[in-house]
Design an enzyme around this catalytic site. Sequence first.
Site, mmCIF file in Angstrom:
data_model
loop_
_atom_site.group_PDB
_atom_site.id
_atom_site.type_symbol
_atom_site.label_atom_id
_atom_site.label_comp_id
_atom_site.label_asym_id
_atom_site.label_seq_id
_atom_site.Cartn_x
_atom_site.Cartn_y
_atom_site.Cartn_z
ATOM 1 N N GLU A 197 -7.182 4.527 5.643
ATOM 2 C CA GLU A 197 -5.908 5.171 5.311
ATOM 3 C C GLU A 197 -6.122 6.454 4.494
ATOM 4 O O GLU A 197 -5.201 6.935 3.831
ATOM 5 C CB GLU A 197 -5.010 4.169 4.564
ATOM 6 C CG GLU A 197 -4.557 3.037 5.486
ATOM 7 C CD GLU A 197 -3.779 1.924 4.801
ATOM 8 O OE1 GLU A 197 -2.706 1.544 5.296
ATOM 9 O OE2 GLU A 197 -4.272 1.402 3.766
ATOM 10 N N GLY A 201 2.676 -6.421 13.504
ATOM 11 C CA GLY A 201 1.378 -6.447 12.842
ATOM 12 C C GLY A 201 1.041 -7.835 12.340
ATOM 13 O O GLY A 201 1.723 -8.361 11.446
ATOM 14 N N LYS A 233 1.593 3.199 -6.515
ATOM 15 C CA LYS A 233 0.608 2.525 -5.649
ATOM 16 C C LYS A 233 -0.375 3.553 -5.065
ATOM 17 O O LYS A 233 -1.566 3.285 -4.927
ATOM 18 C CB LYS A 233 1.347 1.758 -4.543
ATOM 19 C CG LYS A 233 0.450 0.930 -3.626
ATOM 20 C CD LYS A 233 -0.111 -0.306 -4.310
ATOM 21 C CE LYS A 233 -1.190 -1.038 -3.555
ATOM 22 N NZ LYS A 233 -0.860 -1.765 -2.395
ATOM 23 N N ASN A 261 -4.339 3.319 -5.457
ATOM 24 C CA ASN A 261 -5.217 3.339 -4.281
ATOM 25 C C ASN A 261 -6.196 4.512 -4.346
ATOM 26 O O ASN A 261 -7.354 4.383 -3.939
ATOM 27 C CB ASN A 261 -4.406 3.419 -2.978
ATOM 28 C CG ASN A 261 -3.760 2.094 -2.619
ATOM 29 O OD1 ASN A 261 -2.633 2.047 -2.151
ATOM 30 N ND2 ASN A 261 -4.447 0.987 -2.829
ATOM 31 N N SER A 313 -9.062 -2.550 0.725
ATOM 32 C CA SER A 313 -8.838 -2.404 2.170
ATOM 33 C C SER A 313 -9.715 -1.285 2.747
ATOM 34 O O SER A 313 -10.249 -1.422 3.851
ATOM 35 C CB SER A 313 -7.361 -2.128 2.440
ATOM 36 O OG SER A 313 -6.925 -1.040 1.662
ATOM 37 N N GLY A 361 -1.741 -8.739 10.856
ATOM 38 C CA GLY A 361 -2.884 -8.641 9.946
ATOM 39 C C GLY A 361 -2.630 -9.500 8.709
ATOM 40 O O GLY A 361 -1.732 -10.359 8.707
ATOM 41 N N ALA A 362 -3.412 -9.249 7.652
ATOM 42 C CA ALA A 362 -3.334 -10.081 6.450
ATOM 43 C C ALA A 362 -1.935 -10.065 5.822
ATOM 44 O O ALA A 362 -1.402 -11.122 5.442
ATOM 45 C CB ALA A 362 -4.380 -9.610 5.448
ATOM 46 N N ASN A 370 -0.076 0.841 2.646
ATOM 47 C CA ASN A 370 -0.603 1.726 1.608
ATOM 48 C C ASN A 370 -0.382 3.176 2.027
ATOM 49 O O ASN A 370 -0.291 3.471 3.220
ATOM 50 C CB ASN A 370 -2.122 1.543 1.482
ATOM 51 C CG ASN A 370 -2.499 0.339 0.641
ATOM 52 O OD1 ASN A 370 -1.719 -0.142 -0.168
ATOM 53 N ND2 ASN A 370 -3.724 -0.134 0.826
HETATM 54 O O1 KPL Z 1 -4.066 -2.039 -2.414
HETATM 55 C C1 KPL Z 1 -5.246 -2.238 -2.600
HETATM 56 C C2 KPL Z 1 -6.123 -2.117 -1.421
HETATM 57 O O2 KPL Z 1 -7.169 -2.736 -1.355
HETATM 58 O O3 KPL Z 1 -5.742 -1.368 -0.507
HETATM 59 C C3 KPL Z 1 -5.778 -2.499 -3.980
HETATM 60 C C4 KPL Z 1 -4.631 -2.405 -4.956
HETATM 61 C C5 KPL Z 1 -6.804 -1.480 -4.315
HETATM 62 C C6 KPL Z 1 -6.348 -3.863 -4.145
HETATM 63 O O4 KPL Z 1 -7.555 -4.018 -3.568
#
Ligand code: KPL
Length: 299
Positions: free
Chosen positions: A259, A6, A177, A181, A247, A8-9, A96
């Site tokens: 996600e 991956g 987390k 999210n 995200s 990505g960022a 995530n």
């Molecule tokens: O993990 C994040 C995401 O954007 O997926 C957060 C913690 C909400 C930060 O933007």
Amino acid sequence: MWQIIGAGAIGCLWAANLLRIGEKVQLITRRPCAVNVLQYQDLLKQSFTFPVSTSLSLCSSSSPILVCVKATQVIQAITTHQVSIDPQQPIILMHNGMGCAQQVATLLPDNPIICATTANASLLHSPLNIEQTGKGVTYLGAYNNQGKLFQSLLLPLNSALANTCWCEDVNEKLWLKLIINMAINPLTAIYQIKNGQLKNASFQPLINNLVDESLAVAKAEGIIFEKEEILAIIEQVITLTAENFSSMNRDIFYRRHTENEFIAGYLLKAGAFKQIHTPTIRYFYQQIKALEQASVANK
Ligand code: KPL
């Protein structure tokens, strides 16, 4: 050597910082990548370029595999590379949401599996060109017994990005987390706002309900959090990432799959299993699903 699936960022953020400390890195991409230099701007606005090798397939059967794709792409990525993965190779999953590790363990029952969650943030400007936009703690922990033997991977990862920690109970960090999210991502995606705009008083009752329902599900799973502490953490994340788009906000904006299934969907399934009422989570799950379906249909 590190093989990072991956580009990505987040994959590029780890790649850049591992290269910075002299580690060897190979980025595994889904499509051929014409670029072979990784451009990285750190939080102090310093720019770095690192030559990096990219490949469509894994080339080492002994080095750790860091999987930095979205939760929606983890199983596809593992299935694609499954034949080249040695049963001894440690797999680190960093994304995530929850629910992927169980599926990966079914596909790779002998491999050491490590789950990770990071609060570092980064923005992908173009292929292999990233800017770090936030720093935070990264937690790693074993998902299975084999994973417990790979705590030594922490050393290079912590040298690459400070504040990387090994936890005996990473599940608790993954749940934390997940709840963050759940509170931030769907709202910022539906209203197409930056994280900081969630400070507006009109969002507080919704955030409160999402947190109440998520905490009830977590509790039924044996994970106990203090509500006031969680609300304070969410407020802190909103403040620290005020200028960022979440995200899920970007996924909806760019009409990509989100996600949702691994955040709200995971909480809904876990809640239903324990007969916990989760109407607010269900409402946002359905809203995101409808937005996703509409955008895919109009693409
Ligand atoms: O993990 C994040 C995401 O954007 O997926 C957060 C913690 C909400 C930060 O933007």
